[in-house]
Write a protein that holds these residues in place. Structure first.
Motif, short mmCIF file in Angstrom:
data_model
loop_
_atom_site.label_atom_id
_atom_site.label_comp_id
_atom_site.label_asym_id
_atom_site.label_seq_id
_atom_site.Cartn_x
_atom_site.Cartn_y
_atom_site.Cartn_z
N VAL A 126 0.83 -1.20 0.00
CA VAL A 126 0.00 0.00 0.00
C VAL A 126 0.86 1.26 0.00
CG1 VAL A 126 -0.21 0.19 2.52
CG2 VAL A 126 -2.07 0.97 1.06
N GLU A 127 2.12 1.14 0.46
CA GLU A 127 3.03 2.30 0.47
C GLU A 127 3.33 2.83 -0.93
OE1 GLU A 127 3.66 -0.07 4.16
OE2 GLU A 127 3.62 -0.55 2.02
N THR A 128 3.01 2.06 -1.95
CA THR A 128 3.22 2.51 -3.33
C THR A 128 2.50 3.82 -3.63
OG1 THR A 128 3.39 0.17 -3.97
CG2 THR A 128 3.07 1.75 -5.75
N ALA A 289 12.60 3.43 1.85
CA ALA A 289 11.96 3.01 0.60
C ALA A 289 10.46 2.84 0.80
CB ALA A 289 12.59 1.71 0.10
N ALA A 290 10.06 2.25 1.92
CA ALA A 290 8.63 2.07 2.18
C ALA A 290 7.96 3.41 2.46
CB ALA A 290 8.44 1.12 3.37
N ALA A 291 8.59 4.25 3.26
CA ALA A 291 7.99 5.52 3.64
C ALA A 291 7.86 6.49 2.49
CB ALA A 291 8.80 6.17 4.76
N PRO A 295 8.83 0.59 -2.32
CA PRO A 295 9.21 -0.61 -1.56
C PRO A 295 9.90 -1.67 -2.40
CG PRO A 295 6.84 -0.56 -1.93
CD PRO A 295 7.37 0.78 -2.35
N ALA A 296 9.91 -1.52 -3.72
CA ALA A 296 10.57 -2.51 -4.58
C ALA A 296 12.09 -2.30 -4.66
CB ALA A 296 9.99 -2.44 -6.00
N LEU A 297 12.63 -1.30 -3.96
CA LEU A 297 14.09 -1.11 -3.94
C LEU A 297 14.77 -2.40 -3.50
CD1 LEU A 297 16.68 0.68 -3.96
CD2 LEU A 297 16.16 1.23 -1.57
N LYS A 298 15.75 -2.84 -4.29
CA LYS A 298 16.49 -4.06 -3.97
C LYS A 298 17.78 -3.70 -3.25
CE LYS A 298 18.78 -8.05 -6.16
NZ LYS A 298 19.07 -8.74 -7.44
#
Length: 397
Positions: A126-128, A289-291, A295-298
């Motif tokens: 949902v953070e997207t 990344a989430a905030a 969130p897809a950061l590897k």
């Protein structure tokens, strides 16, 4: 190979509401795959498998067999059609679109579709939604279930957008269609079904932090231990790296991940790999990344020089740490695709010396970034210089 796969978009009316030519395709197919609610009554129906990889394996096994896939709405808008169109040759498949949930929702809201952010939170964090939360922005979001709405309104309130108008549009185009609206801080998620579109009209409070997708977010937007590419230098760095849709960045010596995160926010489907050996900073990368909505950061753990081995070919590389390490530079340079861009920022003498030597060999451009910030000295104000940054940009021939 000739056509064997028809992907048919279906609305709330089910297959009974489809036009006769599409019903004929279903009747002629040896197999029909889709969700139970669409095809359970068909003799040749097989439910699609979950998760996505299992479904793709299921479809691969049918290659060459006349097959129909039933999908919700427009299969090419966050749908299975977009995935399969990349997997098979163009002449193997046919797409039969139905009006998408976005089109139906925009019509109900009387919102011009071309001015909206259309995103999918279905099966996605949902953070997207974070990069799209901006004053006056309007968002249409696909959802997974009622927990999606709960997560979205929580984010809106936390970000200072509790006055945003949130509308749940349930079962669009069907007899059970329903619309529920309220301000985010008062929105009741308990009475929602699991099949709806969220429409969000963003309203910012006077003290909400502005976090646009343009590079140069406030330093306070990141959790860090002080090892952070500062705002002004970061904006210049992202500009030199030049993000574009679908491009991959290697952020080498990522620290708290600020450059990688801003790269991903700057262009549609841009991806990044953060190479960082410090475990606490890796945790900071994940939190940031989430905030900030990517969130897809590897994150690759361990020594960057070894970590780059076997990773996908980058379109751009940023070296923000250990700039003087020539073996690390060589590994990154060899991996970079022809035409790709490499940016290195140095603040130490050995880093600067390495940049000057590489510039003599590979060319490119060097700039020195000197920034001063307002500070208090006794009863007076002064501009206090920060550490100068020597920045090298080079394009691989």
């Amino acid at each position: 190979m000739s056509k064997w796969l028809d992907i048919i978009g279906v609305g709330e009316g089910g297959i009974e509401a489809l036009q006769p030519p599409l019903r004929a395709l279903i009747d002629q197919a040896q197999l029909v795959i889709g969700p139970e609610r669409f095809g359970a009554a068909l003799a040749q129906f097989v439910p699609w498998q979950s998760p996505l990889n299992a479904m793709l394996t299921q479809i691969d096994a049918l290659r060459g067999t006349p097959t129909v896939i039933l999908a919700t709405g427009d299969p090419m808008w966050f749908g299975i059609g977009a995935t399969l169109a990349q997997r098979y040759l163009a002449d193997e498949i046919a797409i039969h679109a139905h009006p998408s949930a976005f089109q139906l929702a925009a019509a109900h809201m009387r919102w011009p579709l071309q001015h909206l952010a259309t995103i999918s939170l279905h099966g996605r964090p949902v953070e997207t939604i974070h990069p799209h939360i901006l004053p006056g922005n309007r968002i249409l979001a696909l959802t997974s279930d009622k927990t999606t709405a709960a997560g979205v309104v929580g984010i809106l309130v936390d970000r200072g957008y509790g006055g945003s108008i949130v509308t749940a549009l349930e079962h669009l185009g069907g007899p059970a269609e329903r619309r529920t609206s309220a301000e985010a801080e008062n929105f009741d998620v308990t009475d929602l079904c699991d099949f709806y579109v969220l429409a969000i009209d963003c309203v910012a409070s006077h003290d909400a932090t502005l976090l646009p997708s343009i590079a140069g977010l406030p330093d306070q937007a990141f959790v860090s231990d002080g090892q952070l590419t500062k705002r002004d230098v970061r904006a210049a760095t992202i500009a030199k790296l030049a993000p574009y849709p679908g491009a991959l960045l290697w952020d080498v010596g990522a620290g708290c991940g600020s450059v990688a995160i801003e790269w991903m926010r700057a262009a549609r489907d841009a991806m990044a790999i953060a190479f960082e050996r410090d475990r606490e900073r890796q945790s900071m990368c994940l939190i940031n990344a989430a905030a900030l909505g990517v969130p897809a950061l590897k994150i690759v753990d361990g020594d960057a020089q070894l970590g780059v081995i076997g990773q996908p070919v980058p379109d751009a590389v940023f070296i923000g740490g250990d700039v003087g390490n020539d073996a690390l530079f060589q590994a990154c340079w060899q991996a970079l695709r022809p035409g790709g861009r490499l940016v290195a920022n140095a603040v130490t003498l050995d880093g600067e010396q390495a940049i000057y030597q590489r510039h003599q060999r590979f060319g490119g451009e060097i700039v020195r970034i000197d920034i001063s910030v307002l500070d208090q000295i006794g009863d007076h104000l002064a501009l206090r210089p920060r550490m100068a940054v020597t920045q090298w940009l080079v394009t691989k021939p």
